[in-house]
Design a protein around this motif. Sequence first.
Motif, PDB file in Angstrom:
ATOM      1  N   PHE A 314     -46.348 166.425  25.589  1.00  0.00           N
ATOM      2  CA  PHE A 314     -45.144 166.388  26.474  1.00  0.00           C
ATOM      3  C   PHE A 314     -44.046 166.806  25.686  1.00  0.00           C
ATOM      4  O   PHE A 314     -43.667 166.193  24.699  1.00  0.00           O
ATOM      5  CB  PHE A 314     -45.251 165.055  26.851  1.00  0.00           C
ATOM      6  N   LEU A 315     -43.079 167.620  26.286  1.00  0.00           N
ATOM      7  CA  LEU A 315     -41.971 167.993  25.847  1.00  0.00           C
ATOM      8  C   LEU A 315     -40.930 167.075  26.154  1.00  0.00           C
ATOM      9  O   LEU A 315     -40.130 166.677  25.349  1.00  0.00           O
ATOM     10  CB  LEU A 315     -41.672 169.654  26.218  1.00  0.00           C
ATOM     11  N   ALA A 336     -39.747 164.630  22.601  1.00  0.00           N
ATOM     12  CA  ALA A 336     -39.626 165.943  21.665  1.00  0.00           C
ATOM     13  C   ALA A 336     -38.378 166.845  21.814  1.00  0.00           C
ATOM     14  O   ALA A 336     -37.702 167.189  21.130  1.00  0.00           O
ATOM     15  CB  ALA A 336     -40.924 166.807  21.783  1.00  0.00           C
ATOM     16  N   ALA A 337     -38.108 166.904  23.289  1.00  0.00           N
ATOM     17  CA  ALA A 337     -37.049 167.735  23.636  1.00  0.00           C
ATOM     18  C   ALA A 337     -35.893 167.145  23.357  1.00  0.00           C
ATOM     19  O   ALA A 337     -34.874 167.642  22.798  1.00  0.00           O
ATOM     20  CB  ALA A 337     -36.876 167.989  25.149  1.00  0.00           C
ATOM     21  N   ALA A 338     -35.595 165.741  23.201  1.00  0.00           N
ATOM     22  CA  ALA A 338     -34.368 165.056  22.775  1.00  0.00           C
ATOM     23  C   ALA A 338     -34.259 165.197  21.320  1.00  0.00           C
ATOM     24  O   ALA A 338     -33.012 165.405  20.894  1.00  0.00           O
ATOM     25  CB  ALA A 338     -34.385 163.778  23.199  1.00  0.00           C
ATOM     26  N   ASP A 339     -35.416 165.102  20.713  1.00  0.00           N
ATOM     27  CA  ASP A 339     -35.367 165.070  19.184  1.00  0.00           C
ATOM     28  C   ASP A 339     -34.814 166.491  18.798  1.00  0.00           C
ATOM     29  O   ASP A 339     -34.331 166.675  17.486  1.00  0.00           O
ATOM     30  CB  ASP A 339     -36.731 164.847  18.485  1.00  0.00           C
ATOM     31  N   ALA A 340     -35.363 167.620  19.557  1.00  0.00           N
ATOM     32  CA  ALA A 340     -35.102 169.120  19.029  1.00  0.00           C
ATOM     33  C   ALA A 340     -33.567 169.439  19.605  1.00  0.00           C
ATOM     34  O   ALA A 340     -32.985 170.364  19.250  1.00  0.00           O
ATOM     35  CB  ALA A 340     -35.821 169.926  19.676  1.00  0.00           C
ATOM     36  N   ALA A 371     -50.697 166.022  22.002  1.00  0.00           N
ATOM     37  CA  ALA A 371     -49.881 165.010  21.379  1.00  0.00           C
ATOM     38  C   ALA A 371     -49.713 165.085  20.049  1.00  0.00           C
ATOM     39  O   ALA A 371     -51.079 165.200  19.379  1.00  0.00           O
ATOM     40  CB  ALA A 371     -49.826 163.679  22.115  1.00  0.00           C
ATOM     41  N   GLY A 372     -48.678 165.581  19.220  1.00  0.00           N
ATOM     42  CA  GLY A 372     -48.972 165.562  17.709  1.00  0.00           C
ATOM     43  C   GLY A 372     -48.698 166.877  17.315  1.00  0.00           C
ATOM     44  O   GLY A 372     -48.455 167.333  16.156  1.00  0.00           O
ATOM     45  N   ASP A 373     -48.957 167.967  18.170  1.00  0.00           N
ATOM     46  CA  ASP A 373     -49.108 169.416  17.896  1.00  0.00           C
ATOM     47  C   ASP A 373     -47.404 169.903  17.979  1.00  0.00           C
ATOM     48  O   ASP A 373     -46.690 169.583  18.820  1.00  0.00           O
ATOM     49  CB  ASP A 373     -49.573 170.376  18.819  1.00  0.00           C
ATOM     50  N   GLU A 374     -47.178 170.717  16.918  1.00  0.00           N
ATOM     51  CA  GLU A 374     -45.986 171.396  16.419  1.00  0.00           C
ATOM     52  C   GLU A 374     -45.825 172.570  16.888  1.00  0.00           C
ATOM     53  O   GLU A 374     -46.475 173.464  16.566  1.00  0.00           O
ATOM     54  CB  GLU A 374     -45.753 170.991  15.102  1.00  0.00           C
ATOM     55  N   ILE A 375     -44.683 173.143  17.817  1.00  0.00           N
ATOM     56  CA  ILE A 375     -44.509 174.260  18.220  1.00  0.00           C
ATOM     57  C   ILE A 375     -43.017 174.568  18.208  1.00  0.00           C
ATOM     58  O   ILE A 375     -42.284 173.753  18.167  1.00  0.00           O
ATOM     59  CB  ILE A 375     -44.872 174.423  19.928  1.00  0.00           C
ATOM     60  N   GLU A 376     -42.617 176.010  18.443  1.00  0.00           N
ATOM     61  CA  GLU A 376     -41.406 176.748  18.597  1.00  0.00           C
ATOM     62  C   GLU A 376     -40.799 176.587  19.831  1.00  0.00           C
ATOM     63  O   GLU A 376     -41.512 177.045  20.590  1.00  0.00           O
ATOM     64  CB  GLU A 376     -41.331 177.625  17.607  1.00  0.00           C
ATOM     65  N   ILE A 377     -39.706 176.017  19.978  1.00  0.00           N
ATOM     66  CA  ILE A 377     -38.951 176.185  21.395  1.00  0.00           C
ATOM     67  C   ILE A 377     -37.806 177.181  21.187  1.00  0.00           C
ATOM     68  O   ILE A 377     -37.101 176.926  20.277  1.00  0.00           O
ATOM     69  CB  ILE A 377     -38.773 174.966  22.009  1.00  0.00           C
ATOM     70  N   VAL A 390     -40.504 171.657  17.275  1.00  0.00           N
ATOM     71  CA  VAL A 390     -40.704 170.130  18.047  1.00  0.00           C
ATOM     72  C   VAL A 390     -42.139 169.884  17.938  1.00  0.00           C
ATOM     73  O   VAL A 390     -42.844 170.550  17.693  1.00  0.00           O
ATOM     74  CB  VAL A 390     -40.404 170.345  19.687  1.00  0.00           C
ATOM     75  N   THR A 391     -42.226 168.567  17.698  1.00  0.00           N
ATOM     76  CA  THR A 391     -43.696 167.763  17.480  1.00  0.00           C
ATOM     77  C   THR A 391     -43.843 167.292  18.849  1.00  0.00           C
ATOM     78  O   THR A 391     -43.222 166.214  19.402  1.00  0.00           O
ATOM     79  CB  THR A 391     -43.755 166.838  16.570  1.00  0.00           C
ATOM     80  N   LEU A 392     -44.801 167.516  19.641  1.00  0.00           N
ATOM     81  CA  LEU A 392     -45.116 167.070  20.918  1.00  0.00           C
ATOM     82  C   LEU A 392     -45.563 165.864  21.147  1.00  0.00           C
ATOM     83  O   LEU A 392     -46.116 165.175  20.194  1.00  0.00           O
ATOM     84  CB  LEU A 392     -45.795 168.019  21.793  1.00  0.00           C
TER      85      LEU A 392
END
Length: 398
Positions: A314-315, A336-340, A371-377, A390-392
Amino acid sequence: MILSIHSSRFAGLLLLGFILLLISVVPADKAAAQELSGEEQSGEVTVATASKDTAAYWITQLSHEHYLRREKASQKIKQLGPAVIPDLVTAMNQGDLEVLERSVAVISEFAISLEPADDGNAWITLKNMAENSVGRRALAAKAAMDEVAESRSERAEGLLVAAGLFIGDGDFSVAASQRLLPLVEVGDGWNGDVKVLRWLEWAGGIGHVRISGKAIQGGVLRNVARMPDLTAIAIVNSDAAVDDEVFSSLSDMERIESLDIRYVNLSEQQGEIISRLPLRTSLTLMGTNITSAAVEKIRSRLPGLEIQFRQGGFLGVSCYPEERECRVNMVYPNTAAADAGLMFRDIIIGAGENEISDFSTLQKTINKYQAGDEIEIRFLRGGKLLKAKVTLRRLEEN
């Protein structure tokens, strides 16, 4: 002098006659009260000696000409308990309005004062009268039902809150879209008393319920399914395997508008059970580890149902759905979106290895991750390209 003597004698006789008249005349209600008092002293009817004969006797007194006698009859019948309900129903069939109103009042009192499971079918009796009668009989039963329902609803809220349930306005996700809605939540704050959950049947006016953690049990779901206005159910966050009964308990519901299952491991058998539920609008499966084949089987069984199948990542943003770009209109807190550092009106153009053209493509992309996967936004802010790792997380409601 003679006239004066005669006048005095005549006045005295009149006074004596008036006094005798007062002594001989007792008001009807006072006589009835004395009669009732004498019966109380003689112990004519007590709870310990109650029988069908005494019930029948006091029911005949419900239409007595004296008010005090009718009042006493009502009290005596209440003391006899709900076993007298069939006799009251029979008496109401005779058509006497006083008997009807007093009988309904007694049955209503049983329904209010006793536990719903032990009311001697008082509620069912009122319901049958309301549904199968006409005129004053139906109106009296419906009015009594409203009174009982209001009383039980107030009592239900107090008992359920005392048992650790949340009842009130809270964030609730339907198909991964959050809204502030009236809801009931049975979660880790619940004290584990399944019996008290019977009162959920009287939690009217609430259409959404969330069951989480240790509360995901068949016994809990059976009681949840009895909520009168329930339309949407969320079953979320269980680290342990759950029983099939959790889902089969919902099969007796007439309809379920939406069912969200998040972060609960589902077996193929449980997918089969879900495919036979009376689902009407949407089903969300998020982080359930169910197979794609099982999901396709659900789709074939429930054509027309909106099914969202997500791996669980979940982003935490939403974008304007009508635009041909993914322009952010909401960044949810603690995501994750707020953290990023994503912000309102940022335009997301890429996630992981995928290009993003609108909100729909962003959702489809994020749905592939757990959940827990890291991706680039990748996103634009004021025309400048920015990137963030971000880490979802899991989708969590506040």
